[in-house]
Write a protein that holds these residues in place. Structure first.
Motif, short mmCIF file in Angstrom:
data_model
loop_
_atom_site.label_atom_id
_atom_site.label_comp_id
_atom_site.label_asym_id
_atom_site.label_seq_id
_atom_site.Cartn_x
_atom_site.Cartn_y
_atom_site.Cartn_z
N ARG A 139 0.94 -1.17 0.15
CA ARG A 139 0.06 -0.03 0.13
C ARG A 139 0.99 1.19 0.05
NH1 ARG A 139 -2.57 0.34 5.87
NH2 ARG A 139 -0.61 0.90 7.09
N VAL A 140 0.22 2.35 -0.36
CA VAL A 140 0.98 3.62 -0.39
C VAL A 140 0.44 4.67 0.56
CG1 VAL A 140 1.87 5.62 -1.58
CG2 VAL A 140 1.52 3.38 -2.84
N VAL A 141 1.28 5.22 1.64
CA VAL A 141 0.73 6.04 2.38
C VAL A 141 1.22 7.23 1.98
CG1 VAL A 141 1.09 6.93 4.78
CG2 VAL A 141 0.81 4.64 4.21
N GLN A 142 0.37 8.32 1.49
CA GLN A 142 0.49 9.56 1.21
C GLN A 142 1.39 10.30 2.03
OE1 GLN A 142 -2.35 11.05 -1.40
NE2 GLN A 142 -1.67 13.22 -1.45
N THR A 143 2.57 11.03 1.81
CA THR A 143 3.26 11.71 2.61
C THR A 143 3.18 13.23 2.38
OG1 THR A 143 5.47 11.48 1.33
CG2 THR A 143 4.93 9.85 3.31
N GLU A 144 2.75 13.88 1.13
CA GLU A 144 2.80 15.18 1.26
C GLU A 144 1.37 15.11 0.31
OE1 GLU A 144 6.04 16.89 -1.01
OE2 GLU A 144 7.43 15.80 0.14
N GLU A 145 0.84 16.50 0.55
CA GLU A 145 -0.60 16.77 -0.14
C GLU A 145 -0.30 16.92 -1.58
OE1 GLU A 145 -3.91 20.09 -0.36
OE2 GLU A 145 -2.57 20.11 1.52
N ALA A 146 -1.11 16.39 -2.29
CA ALA A 146 -1.07 16.34 -3.71
C ALA A 146 -2.59 16.43 -4.59
CB ALA A 146 -0.61 15.09 -4.40
N ARG A 169 1.67 4.37 -8.41
CA ARG A 169 0.75 5.40 -7.43
C ARG A 169 1.59 6.36 -6.88
NH1 ARG A 169 -3.56 7.56 -7.79
NH2 ARG A 169 -4.28 5.65 -7.80
N VAL A 170 2.88 6.02 -6.42
CA VAL A 170 3.91 6.96 -6.03
C VAL A 170 4.29 8.03 -7.14
CG1 VAL A 170 6.31 7.36 -5.05
CG2 VAL A 170 4.81 5.45 -4.10
N ALA A 171 4.59 7.36 -8.25
CA ALA A 171 4.85 8.28 -9.54
C ALA A 171 4.00 9.10 -9.66
CB ALA A 171 5.30 7.35 -10.64
N THR A 172 2.61 8.61 -9.63
CA THR A 172 1.78 9.53 -9.79
C THR A 172 1.33 10.79 -9.13
OG1 THR A 172 0.28 7.64 -10.88
CG2 THR A 172 -1.06 9.68 -10.16
N LEU A 173 1.49 10.42 -7.93
CA LEU A 173 1.72 11.61 -6.59
C LEU A 173 2.73 12.54 -6.90
CD1 LEU A 173 1.08 9.28 -3.46
CD2 LEU A 173 -0.72 10.92 -4.48
N ARG A 174 3.87 12.06 -7.31
CA ARG A 174 4.92 12.92 -7.51
C ARG A 174 4.61 13.79 -8.51
NH1 ARG A 174 9.70 8.39 -6.10
NH2 ARG A 174 9.63 8.64 -3.94
N SER A 175 3.97 13.35 -9.84
CA SER A 175 3.52 14.00 -10.85
C SER A 175 2.55 15.39 -10.36
CB SER A 175 2.85 13.19 -12.10
OG SER A 175 1.65 12.62 -11.76
N PHE A 176 2.09 14.99 -9.49
CA PHE A 176 1.13 16.03 -8.82
C PHE A 176 1.73 16.84 -7.69
CE2 PHE A 176 -2.09 13.42 -11.00
CZ PHE A 176 -2.81 14.61 -11.72
N ASP A 177 3.30 16.88 -7.70
CA ASP A 177 4.01 17.66 -6.59
C ASP A 177 3.77 17.07 -5.15
OD1 ASP A 177 5.28 19.22 -8.49
OD2 ASP A 177 3.31 20.63 -8.30
N GLY A 178 3.25 15.62 -5.01
CA GLY A 178 3.15 15.09 -3.91
C GLY A 178 4.19 13.93 -3.74
N ASP A 179 4.00 13.04 -2.80
CA ASP A 179 4.91 12.03 -2.39
C ASP A 179 4.25 11.25 -1.56
OD1 ASP A 179 7.11 10.57 -2.75
OD2 ASP A 179 8.47 12.01 -1.84
N GLY A 180 4.81 9.67 -1.48
CA GLY A 180 4.23 8.66 -0.71
C GLY A 180 5.54 7.82 -0.60
N VAL A 181 5.01 6.98 0.26
CA VAL A 181 6.01 5.64 0.87
C VAL A 181 5.05 4.31 0.67
CG1 VAL A 181 7.37 7.07 2.47
CG2 VAL A 181 5.54 5.72 3.43
N ILE A 182 5.98 3.19 0.18
CA ILE A 182 5.32 1.99 -0.06
C ILE A 182 5.55 1.29 1.34
CG2 ILE A 182 5.41 0.01 -1.33
CD1 ILE A 182 6.39 1.59 -3.62
N GLU A 183 4.48 0.75 1.99
CA GLU A 183 4.36 -0.18 2.95
C GLU A 183 4.17 -1.58 2.54
OE1 GLU A 183 1.93 1.22 5.94
OE2 GLU A 183 3.37 2.87 6.60
N SER A 184 4.74 -2.99 3.16
CA SER A 184 4.27 -3.89 2.72
C SER A 184 3.76 -4.79 3.98
CB SER A 184 5.34 -4.80 1.78
OG SER A 184 6.41 -5.18 2.83
N GLY A 185 2.76 -5.79 3.67
CA GLY A 185 2.26 -6.40 4.69
C GLY A 185 0.77 -7.11 4.40
N GLU A 186 0.08 -7.51 5.11
CA GLU A 186 -1.41 -7.94 4.91
C GLU A 186 -2.23 -6.76 5.16
OE1 GLU A 186 -1.97 -10.67 3.46
OE2 GLU A 186 0.00 -11.23 3.34
N PHE A 187 -3.03 -6.49 4.04
CA PHE A 187 -3.90 -5.16 4.34
C PHE A 187 -5.36 -5.37 3.79
CE2 PHE A 187 0.46 -3.25 3.35
CZ PHE A 187 0.75 -3.02 4.45
N GLY A 188 -5.69 -6.56 3.53
CA GLY A 188 -6.92 -7.04 2.78
C GLY A 188 -6.88 -7.27 1.64
#
Length: 71
Positions: free
Chosen positions: A3-10, A31-50
């Protein structure tokens, strides 16, 4: 799962929005690349999320097994 957690508003989405989960890391990276294209950012986390994005359990109510269906 990833999953991606958004770290900057975009665009119109606030910091802290969670995107996913995704079955493939490449989808989370997109998804992170898309956020960066809108001047945002995000981090990828791994695990069991549903269930992965685009998948829903159909007919899973009341104790029986559900069937995965693409939506």
């Amino acid at each position: 799962m990833f999953r991606v957690v958004q770290t900057e508003e975009a665009f119109r989405y606030p910091e802290g929005k969670i995107w996913g989960p995704y079955a493939e890391e490449v989808d989370a990276q997109q998804r992170v690349a898309t956020l960066r294209s809108f001047d945002g950012d995000g981090v990828i986390e791994s695990g069991e999320f549903g269930a992965p994005c685009g998948m829903n359990l159909v007919g899973a109510g009341g104790g029986g097994g559900g069937v995965m269906a693409l939506v």
